[in-house]
Scaffold this active site. Structure first.
Site, PDB file in Angstrom:
ATOM      1  N   ASP A   1       1.095 -16.409 -25.124  1.00 54.18           N
ATOM      2  CA  ASP A   1       0.188 -16.254 -26.263  1.00 54.18           C
ATOM      3  C   ASP A   1       0.829 -15.310 -27.274  1.00 54.18           C
ATOM      4  O   ASP A   1       0.563 -14.102 -27.289  1.00 54.18           O
ATOM      5  CB  ASP A   1      -1.159 -15.714 -25.774  1.00 54.18           C
TER       6      ASP A   1
ATOM      7  N   HIS B   1       0.142 -19.573 -33.539  1.00 53.68           N
ATOM      8  CA  HIS B   1       1.188 -19.678 -34.563  1.00 53.68           C
ATOM      9  C   HIS B   1       0.544 -20.356 -35.775  1.00 53.68           C
ATOM     10  O   HIS B   1       0.562 -21.574 -35.925  1.00 53.68           O
ATOM     11  CB  HIS B   1       2.362 -20.500 -34.040  1.00 53.68           C
TER      12      HIS B   1
ATOM     13  N   GLU C   1       1.179 -23.162 -31.340  1.00 54.56           N
ATOM     14  CA  GLU C   1       0.745 -23.605 -32.665  1.00 54.56           C
ATOM     15  C   GLU C   1      -0.581 -24.346 -32.527  1.00 54.56           C
ATOM     16  O   GLU C   1      -1.023 -24.687 -31.417  1.00 54.56           O
ATOM     17  CB  GLU C   1       1.803 -24.502 -33.313  1.00 54.56           C
TER      18      GLU C   1
ATOM     19  N   ASP D   1       1.599 -24.467 -40.439  1.00 50.87           N
ATOM     20  CA  ASP D   1       2.190 -24.447 -41.783  1.00 50.87           C
ATOM     21  C   ASP D   1       1.174 -24.983 -42.783  1.00 50.87           C
ATOM     22  O   ASP D   1       0.039 -25.292 -42.433  1.00 50.87           O
ATOM     23  CB  ASP D   1       3.458 -25.299 -41.800  1.00 50.87           C
TER      24      ASP D   1
END
Length: 578
Positions: free
Chosen positions: A547, A502, A556, A148
């Protein structure tokens, strides 16, 4: 399908070398790029272990030293290719250091250095102080934390600390160049003697996050816990994330961690820029003063309805311990030592009483974003003052390293983990353990040097150091492909390196491959996301991995999963004499 697992990047000529087979074989051979047999040996049956679920067979080729490109063959099965070379880890080291550059927030990227991974300036607006009627604050800069776009004080402080402790323990890290913009060094001494040249790359990159963390500190010394939008952005590029930024509440954990990392940074940057170092120390002492004036824990919870990373902790004792230890090592002032003694007693009592612990082993060797007493003990080890706390740190690291070596004896991969370690971010659990082993080896190396390199002590130390080094190498091997998933958990490094982190920008930037050097979170028995829950139930811990971009609980990335690998590889480079 039968497979041969090994480190897909490769090996130094004189290091331990092995492959792990999941099928029975009597013999193996090493084959070069031309198809010629270069070495052969016997396969040893290790047996089945619970972390991989494999009945494992080990092919040891530590006695093969010739540089080149090879693969292993046994019973008609071939392994991925690997290299034997003195410089085998050079690209890996540069990649894991440079990945922080790609994670820079604000307007810090340059097309010259970011290349196809460049994006436009992002998150340049001032941040609203949540719940307060006050002016917005400029907190631009720093690193995006993970998949993020949030920026978090405790996580950032710990990531920087891993890098800077790497510099303190292994100053050869200062020699690693990884193609980022140069930063001019300042004045290195009180008499304004000027240094010619630039900051070493690792210090230039760490300074990006240190400068941001300074902006997160309030005038009274306290530190905002995080700056994020109210909710996570969808999968968009950083510059498209234009929602309002919020500075969320002060926490005592963030304030303590910043006091600690600023004090640590002072000990390094004073050799390059005295004015900057003095600013760091002033900020460290200001944060520490706030902690003294506010002895009760000020913990953190997300605002109602907000879903960005919480980074909550059950206590702030380990953070305060780290701060006291770091300031003591940086200043030599006895009052900080006395505070560290107090926090040590408090943490020991808390640890004994805790019904649930988010860690295995000795609390005084914890090196994660939450429990940070191990970082405090690293400062104590650097003080090298022979004090009771120094002896506590030394004993804790050596005993924990021995526990990890005992774990490594229990599985065919030689991995120092057990099944309880395969949690969210299991690769960080591994890398924290490899840091502990690296520090333990350093302690024994120093002891051997001080013993003059002879006599019973030196012989005992050499034997113990070899045990630690074997566990470190096995851990690196695991991370780079010697695992039952047959995958390298570092992008761009290894024939079967994972490709789908991610991570918002790499998911949608129209570049086929992610940037190199990112460490995956790795196998996680919790399987907390929907995609992960499509995996078969009751998998062995090492096989709980996929994956896939959607697997935030497995795949992540974060800054503090990369930073411990930098520390560990700095130790490897030191052993290489680099």
């Amino acid at each position: 399908m039968s497979k041969i697992f090994l480190n897909q990047v490769g090996f130094q000529p004189d290091s331990a070398k092995k492959a792990v087979l999941d099928f029975e074989a009597d013999e193996f051979k090493i084959v070069d790029d031309a198809g010629n047999e270069a070495f052969n040996g016997r396969v040893i049956h290790f047996g089945k272990d619970e972390i991989s679920g494999e009945d494992t067979y080990v092919a040891d080729f530590g006695g093969f030293y010739k540089a080149g490109r090879y693969h292993v063959e046994a019973n008609g099965v071939s392994s991925p290719n690997f290299e034997i070379s003195e410089n085998v880890y050079d690209k890996l080291m540069k990649d894991i250091c440079k990945c922080f550059y790609y994670l820079r927030c604000g307007d810090a990227l340059d097309r010259k250095y970011a290349g196809e991974f460049y994006h436009e300036p992002c998150h340049m607006s001032k941040a609203t102080v949540y719940g307060e009627d006050t002016d917005p604050v400029d907190v631009t800069g720093g690193w995006h934390d993970a998949g993020d776009y949030g920026r978090y004080s405790t996580a950032g402080a710990v990531a920087v600390a891993h890098l800077l402790y790497g510099v303190r323990f292994f100053d050869n890290l200062l020699n690693v160049e990884f193609d980022i913009p140069k930063v001019q060094a300042g004045s290195a001494s009180a008499d304004n003697t000027s240094i010619s040249g630039y900051l070493p790359d690792i210090l230039a990159e760490a300074k990006v996050e240190l400068d941001f963390l300074m902006k997160m500190q309030r005038e009274n010394g306290s530190v905002w816990h995080k700056v994020t939008t109210f909710c996570h952005a969808p999968f968009i590029m950083p510059e498209e994330d234009t929602s309002e930024l919020f500075l969320f509440n002060v926490s005592s954990m963030a304030t303590a961690d910043i006091a600690a990392v600023f004090a640590l940074a002072y000990t390094i940057y004073r050799n390059y820029d005295a004015e900057y170092a003095d600013k760091l120390m002033d900020r460290a002492k200001r944060a520490y003063k706030w902690l003294q004036d506010n002895p009760e824990p000020l913990l953190f919870k997300n605002a109602e309805g907000s879903n960005t990373g919480e980074y909550g902790e059950a206590e702030d004792i380990s953070n305060r311990f780290w701060a006291a230890c770091a300031l003591y090592e940086a200043t030599g002032e006895k009052s900080y030592y006395q505070d560290a003694e107090t926090q040590k007693e408090r943490l020991g009592s808390f640890d004994k009483a805790a019904e649930f612990k988010g860690y295995q082993g000795d609390v005084f060797t914890c090196l994660g974003w939450a429990e940070v007493a191990g970082l405090g003990c690293m400062s104590l080890l650097l003080s090298d003052d022979g004090s009771e706390l120094f002896e506590l740190a030394k004993k804790s690291y050596l005993q924990e390293a021995d526990r990890l070596c005992d774990n490594a004896d229990k599985n065919g991969f030689g991995l120092c983990m057990d099944k309880k370690d395969f949690i969210w971010g299991s690769n960080m659990e591994l890398l924290k353990y490899l840091m502990v082993l690296t520090v333990a080896e350093h302690i024994n190396s120093e002891t051997a040097t001080n013993a003059g390199g002879n006599g019973k002590l030196a012989k005992s130390v050499k034997k113990t150091r070899s045990k630690y080094e074997s566990a470190i190498i096995a851990g690196i091997d695991y991370l780079l492909g010697c695992n039952s998933m047959d995958v390298s958990y570092v992008t761009g490094n290894g024939e079967k390196a994972f490709k789908n982190p991610h991570l918002r920008p790499t998911a949608i930037d129209d570049v086929e491959q992610p940037w190199p050097g990112l460490v995956s979170g790795g196998p996680n028995v919790g399987l907390q996301d929907e995609r992960a829950q499509t995996l078969p139930k009751d998998l062995p811990p090492m096989k709980c991995y996929l994956d896939h971009i959607d697997c935030y609980s497995l795949n992540e990335i974060t800054i503090y999963w990369n930073s411990p690998l930098v520390f560990v590889m700095a130790g490897v480079f030191r052993r290489m004499g680099r």
